[in-house]
Write a protein that holds these residues in place. Structure first.
Motif, PDB file in Angstrom:
ATOM      1  N   GLU A 247      13.087   4.102   1.437  1.00 16.97           N
ATOM      2  CA  GLU A 247      13.568   5.050   0.425  1.00 16.97           C
ATOM      3  C   GLU A 247      12.889   6.415   0.563  1.00 16.97           C
ATOM      4  OE1 GLU A 247      11.850   2.321  -0.218  1.00 16.97           O
ATOM      5  OE2 GLU A 247      13.152   0.835  -1.201  1.00 16.97           O
ATOM      6  N   ALA A 248      11.657   6.407   1.080  1.00 20.47           N
ATOM      7  CA  ALA A 248      10.935   7.662   1.254  1.00 20.47           C
ATOM      8  C   ALA A 248      11.624   8.544   2.292  1.00 20.47           C
ATOM      9  CB  ALA A 248       9.492   7.383   1.673  1.00 20.47           C
ATOM     10  N   ALA A 249      12.282   7.918   3.270  1.00 25.73           N
ATOM     11  CA  ALA A 249      12.989   8.695   4.288  1.00 25.73           C
ATOM     12  C   ALA A 249      14.131   9.486   3.665  1.00 25.73           C
ATOM     13  CB  ALA A 249      13.509   7.768   5.387  1.00 25.73           C
ATOM     14  N   GLN A 250      14.830   8.862   2.727  1.00 25.01           N
ATOM     15  CA  GLN A 250      15.925   9.567   2.055  1.00 25.01           C
ATOM     16  C   GLN A 250      15.390  10.746   1.238  1.00 25.01           C
ATOM     17  OE1 GLN A 250      19.122   8.872   2.702  1.00 25.01           O
ATOM     18  NE2 GLN A 250      18.248   7.385   4.147  1.00 25.01           N
ATOM     19  N   ALA A 251      14.269  10.543   0.554  1.00 25.58           N
ATOM     20  CA  ALA A 251      13.663  11.636  -0.197  1.00 25.58           C
ATOM     21  C   ALA A 251      13.212  12.751   0.731  1.00 25.58           C
ATOM     22  CB  ALA A 251      12.475  11.111  -1.012  1.00 25.58           C
ATOM     23  N   PHE A 252      12.724  12.368   1.902  1.00 24.56           N
ATOM     24  CA  PHE A 252      12.285  13.353   2.899  1.00 24.56           C
ATOM     25  C   PHE A 252      13.459  14.212   3.359  1.00 24.56           C
ATOM     26  CE2 PHE A 252      11.368  14.359   7.436  1.00 24.56           C
ATOM     27  CZ  PHE A 252      10.208  15.093   7.266  1.00 24.56           C
TER      28      PHE A 252
ATOM     29  N   TYR B 198       0.831  -1.210   0.000  1.00 24.29           N
ATOM     30  CA  TYR B 198       0.000   0.000   0.000  1.00 24.29           C
ATOM     31  C   TYR B 198       0.862   1.255   0.000  1.00 24.29           C
ATOM     32  CZ  TYR B 198      -3.965  -3.059   0.836  1.00 24.29           C
ATOM     33  OH  TYR B 198      -4.922  -4.036   0.705  1.00 24.29           O
ATOM     34  N   CYS B 199       1.949   1.212   0.745  1.00 32.00           N
ATOM     35  CA  CYS B 199       2.838   2.374   0.804  1.00 32.00           C
ATOM     36  C   CYS B 199       3.523   2.632  -0.541  1.00 32.00           C
ATOM     37  CB  CYS B 199       3.873   2.185   1.904  1.00 32.00           C
ATOM     38  SG  CYS B 199       3.183   2.353   3.574  1.00 32.00           S
ATOM     39  N   GLN B 200       3.653   1.597  -1.358  1.00 37.14           N
ATOM     40  CA  GLN B 200       4.226   1.804  -2.693  1.00 37.14           C
ATOM     41  C   GLN B 200       3.364   2.725  -3.542  1.00 37.14           C
ATOM     42  OE1 GLN B 200       4.829  -2.078  -4.392  1.00 37.14           O
ATOM     43  NE2 GLN B 200       6.654  -2.511  -3.144  1.00 37.14           N
ATOM     44  N   HIS B 201       2.068   2.760  -3.238  1.00 38.80           N
ATOM     45  CA  HIS B 201       1.164   3.647  -3.976  1.00 38.80           C
ATOM     46  C   HIS B 201       1.147   5.062  -3.386  1.00 38.80           C
ATOM     47  CE1 HIS B 201      -0.781   0.581  -6.562  1.00 38.80           C
ATOM     48  NE2 HIS B 201      -0.533  -0.237  -5.543  1.00 38.80           N
ATOM     49  N   LEU B 202       1.638   5.200  -2.149  1.00 36.36           N
ATOM     50  CA  LEU B 202       1.679   6.518  -1.516  1.00 36.36           C
ATOM     51  C   LEU B 202       2.948   7.280  -1.878  1.00 36.36           C
ATOM     52  CD1 LEU B 202       0.346   5.642   2.058  1.00 36.36           C
ATOM     53  CD2 LEU B 202      -0.931   6.609   0.138  1.00 36.36           C
ATOM     54  N   TRP B 203       4.005   6.536  -2.153  1.00 36.51           N
ATOM     55  CA  TRP B 203       5.280   7.160  -2.527  1.00 36.51           C
ATOM     56  C   TRP B 203       6.005   6.262  -3.530  1.00 36.51           C
ATOM     57  CZ3 TRP B 203      10.449   6.062  -2.558  1.00 36.51           C
ATOM     58  CH2 TRP B 203      11.304   7.156  -2.795  1.00 36.51           C
ATOM     59  N   PRO B 204       6.565   6.805  -4.606  1.00 30.07           N
ATOM     60  CA  PRO B 204       6.668   8.226  -4.967  1.00 30.07           C
ATOM     61  C   PRO B 204       5.296   8.838  -5.294  1.00 30.07           C
ATOM     62  CG  PRO B 204       8.254   6.891  -6.191  1.00 30.07           C
ATOM     63  CD  PRO B 204       7.294   5.944  -5.563  1.00 30.07           C
TER      64      PRO B 204
ATOM     65  N   LEU C 258       2.007   9.418  10.197  1.00 28.36           N
ATOM     66  CA  LEU C 258       1.970   8.955   8.815  1.00 28.36           C
ATOM     67  C   LEU C 258       3.381   8.802   8.258  1.00 28.36           C
ATOM     68  CD1 LEU C 258       0.518   8.209   6.236  1.00 28.36           C
ATOM     69  CD2 LEU C 258       0.134  10.644   5.782  1.00 28.36           C
ATOM     70  N   LEU C 259       4.259   9.738   8.549  1.00 25.00           N
ATOM     71  CA  LEU C 259       5.654   9.629   8.098  1.00 25.00           C
ATOM     72  C   LEU C 259       6.338   8.410   8.706  1.00 25.00           C
ATOM     73  CD1 LEU C 259       6.708  13.384   8.241  1.00 25.00           C
ATOM     74  CD2 LEU C 259       6.682  11.949   6.186  1.00 25.00           C
ATOM     75  N   GLN C 260       6.053   8.153   9.967  1.00 25.87           N
ATOM     76  CA  GLN C 260       6.657   6.996  10.641  1.00 25.87           C
ATOM     77  C   GLN C 260       6.250   5.701   9.943  1.00 25.87           C
ATOM     78  OE1 GLN C 260       8.749   7.265  13.089  1.00 25.87           O
ATOM     79  NE2 GLN C 260       8.939   5.221  13.934  1.00 25.87           N
ATOM     80  N   LEU C 261       4.960   5.569   9.631  1.00 32.11           N
ATOM     81  CA  LEU C 261       4.492   4.380   8.924  1.00 32.11           C
ATOM     82  C   LEU C 261       5.128   4.266   7.542  1.00 32.11           C
ATOM     83  CD1 LEU C 261       0.702   4.581   9.853  1.00 32.11           C
ATOM     84  CD2 LEU C 261       2.221   2.672  10.413  1.00 32.11           C
ATOM     85  N   LEU C 262       5.176   5.384   6.844  1.00 35.39           N
ATOM     86  CA  LEU C 262       5.735   5.382   5.501  1.00 35.39           C
ATOM     87  C   LEU C 262       7.207   4.982   5.517  1.00 35.39           C
ATOM     88  CD1 LEU C 262       5.088   6.038   2.520  1.00 35.39           C
ATOM     89  CD2 LEU C 262       5.874   8.376   2.975  1.00 35.39           C
ATOM     90  N   PHE C 263       7.975   5.512   6.470  1.00 38.53           N
ATOM     91  CA  PHE C 263       9.408   5.205   6.538  1.00 38.53           C
ATOM     92  C   PHE C 263       9.654   3.761   6.931  1.00 38.53           C
ATOM     93  CE2 PHE C 263      10.532   9.904   7.622  1.00 38.53           C
ATOM     94  CZ  PHE C 263      10.110  10.261   6.356  1.00 38.53           C
ATOM     95  N   LEU C 264       8.779   3.203   7.777  1.00 39.96           N
ATOM     96  CA  LEU C 264       8.947   1.812   8.191  1.00 39.96           C
ATOM     97  C   LEU C 264       8.755   0.865   7.008  1.00 39.96           C
ATOM     98  CD1 LEU C 264       7.065   1.837  11.623  1.00 39.96           C
ATOM     99  CD2 LEU C 264       9.490   1.381  11.285  1.00 39.96           C
ATOM    100  N   TYR C 265       7.802   1.173   6.142  1.00 41.30           N
ATOM    101  CA  TYR C 265       7.498   0.298   5.018  1.00 41.30           C
ATOM    102  C   TYR C 265       8.233   0.689   3.735  1.00 41.30           C
ATOM    103  CZ  TYR C 265       3.724  -1.866   7.709  1.00 41.30           C
ATOM    104  OH  TYR C 265       3.007  -2.563   8.646  1.00 41.30           O
ATOM    105  N   ARG C 266       8.619   1.961   3.626  1.00 44.12           N
ATOM    106  CA  ARG C 266       9.313   2.456   2.438  1.00 44.12           C
ATOM    107  C   ARG C 266      10.523   3.281   2.872  1.00 44.12           C
ATOM    108  NH1 ARG C 266       8.937   1.093  -2.638  1.00 44.12           N
ATOM    109  NH2 ARG C 266       8.571   3.167  -3.521  1.00 44.12           N
TER     110      ARG C 266
END
Length: 485
Positions: A448-453, A407-413, A438-446
């Protein structure tokens, strides 16, 4: 209204389960707060006709002498209009708590008022009922209990022919029930259950919103809910039409209150309430595309609340198939309504988003529908509307994110990170806290999103909140997660 959890969000492997547990606790607290707020609310009907609002008729505090004078004139006046005007003056005085206290302690006052309520003159009956209605709006239980001699007559008048009078009696009974346990104890043997059932069944034949049985149904007793539950679904079926009269359909606002106490929601679900309400939701979505009728929200709001309340019921998980609708249709219809609210009635956006939250909270399929219909970006566009709307949008996105990596793959990118950088700049602590979750969940599953952040000045955005006591732990946890991803 929105209760936050304290404590650190762990970036370790147990972080996901910890987040889910805390989110479940918060959701339960929010649902309870919404139910309690609506269950104890009172309603006030005041119809100040132009001729009553002229000079010399301003509401004033009345003493014993004035109260006695108006009661005597209403009881023994020579002309009906003169007697009615005396009750109008008394009613205005009863808008003041001081007059209410004086009235209930004045010997014979309630007996006289009940006598006027049971008279054979319609004008006097109506004005006496309005006086009782003013008393019922008091926050003092002693005032409500002083009205006990009138309750049996108010119940009797629920079977009358005047829709306005029925409405007034319902509101008055509902207010009295909220305030006093003594009133609640007395109403059951007096026949509140069959009277209310008959009133609910009468609903489709009334033109105006007179069957606000919610004012009585706020009494969370199993006997009452069982009766009303059986009557609810047929009344909803009556409104299941493509071309609805929205003004007449305003009779429905009593329905959400039947679902508030959760005493017998399983019965409503068993009788097909979810399926019926789901079809009504689709009808509404179609209607807003065909008309700009400003009265449509009179039906939209209760339909959304009914569905939201029923979806909080544990039994829904076991009978989810009873909705008998494809998830995509429901989600698409809801977004059509959200766009309509955004343009015509922004105050209803939280109602629609609360339903979307309840749909996605425990349902991967509804989350999938949200993603397959490409509705994340339209959802993000609602963030600037208000803090309440932002908080609900972020909660829905958390529901999606916690379902896992797929699901997180659809949220980011995508535009999510940019939007969250914007909400981190909000001054509202609740919105910022939900953004952090929301950021915590996204970073745990994706990861790569943390690096973009980080590349988008994310750490600087977090540093703004390092010294805020309610956010410190979560900010530090998120900083560690981002740096170690």
């Amino acid at each position: 209204m929105w209760l936050r959890r304290q404590g650190c969000l762990r970036p370790a492997g147990c972080g996901v389960e910890e987040l889910r547990r805390r989110r479940r606790e918060r959701e339960a607290a929010l649902r309870k707060a919404r139910r309690e707020q609506q269950l104890i609310s009172k309603r006030l009907l005041r119809d100040d006709a132009p001729e009553e609002g002229e000079g010399g008729c301003v509401a004033v505090i009345l003493g014993q002498a004035e109260i006695q004078q108006f009661l005597q004139l209403a009881q023994r006046g020579t002309e009906e209009k003169e007697r009615g005007r005396a009750l109008v003056s008394l009613r205005r005085g009863l808008q003041h708590p001081e007059t209410q206290q004086t009235f209930i302690w004045l010997e014979g006052s309630m007996r006289t008022l009940v006598g006027l309520l049971t008279s054979n003159q319609a004008l006097l009956q109506l004005e006496a009922a309005r006086c009782l209605h003013e008393l019922s709006h008091s926050e003092q239980s002693a005032v409500a209990e002083a009205c006990l001699p009138a309750t049996s007559y108010l119940l009797t008048y629920l079977s009358g022919h005047s829709s306005d009078f029925i409405e007034l009696c319902l509101y008055t009974l509902g207010n009295l029930i909220v305030e006093s346990e003594a009133v609640r104890r007395q109403l059951l043997p007096q026949g509140i259950v069959p009277a209310l059932a008959a009133c609910v069944q009468l609903c489709p034949r009334l033109h105006s919103p007179t069957t606000h049985a919610a004012t009585v149904a706020t009494w969370p007793k199993a006997e009452l809910w069982g009766c009303c539950g059986v009557c609810l679904v047929p009344s909803l079926h009556h409104l299941q039409v493509a071309q609805a009269n929205w003004e007449s359909a305003a009779e429905l606002p009593w329905a959400p209150f039947l679902t508030l106490s959760q005493v017998n929601n399983a019965l409503l679900i068993t009788h097909g309430a979810l399926s019926t309400l789901g079809l009504l939701l689709l009808d509404l979505a179609g209607a807003v595309q065909r008309t700009e009728d400003a009265g449509l929200e009179l039906l939209a709001c209760p339909v959304l609340r009914c569905l939201s309340n029923l979806l909080t019921e544990a039994a829904v998980g076991a009978v989810g198939e009873q909705m008998q609708l494809r998830d995509e249709r429901v989600v698409a219809a809801l977004f059509i309504l959200l766009q309509f609210f955004l343009q015509k009635q922004p105050s209803l956006l939280p109602e629609g988003l609360w339903l979307l939250n309840n749909l996605t909270a425990n349902s991967p399929s509804f989350c999938t529908s949200l993603l397959s219909l490409d509705l994340i970006e339209p959802l993000l566009q609602l963030l600037p509307v208000s803090n309440v709307v932002s908080l609900l949008v972020l909660t829905v996105l958390c529901n999606v994110a916690e379902k896992g990596p797929a699901y997180c793959q659809h949220l980011w990118p995508g535009p999510l990170l940019c939007s969250l950088l914007g909400t981190l700049a909000f001054s509202d602590t609740e919105v910022v806290g939900q953004s952090l979750e929301l950021l915590q969940l996204l970073f745990l599953y994706r990861p790569e999103a943390a690096q973009a952040f980080l590349q988008q000045s994310g750490l600087q955005a977090l540093e703004r909140h390092e010294k805020e006591a309610q956010l410190q732990d979560r900010v530090h946890a998120l900083q560690q997660t981002a740096l170690h991803s």
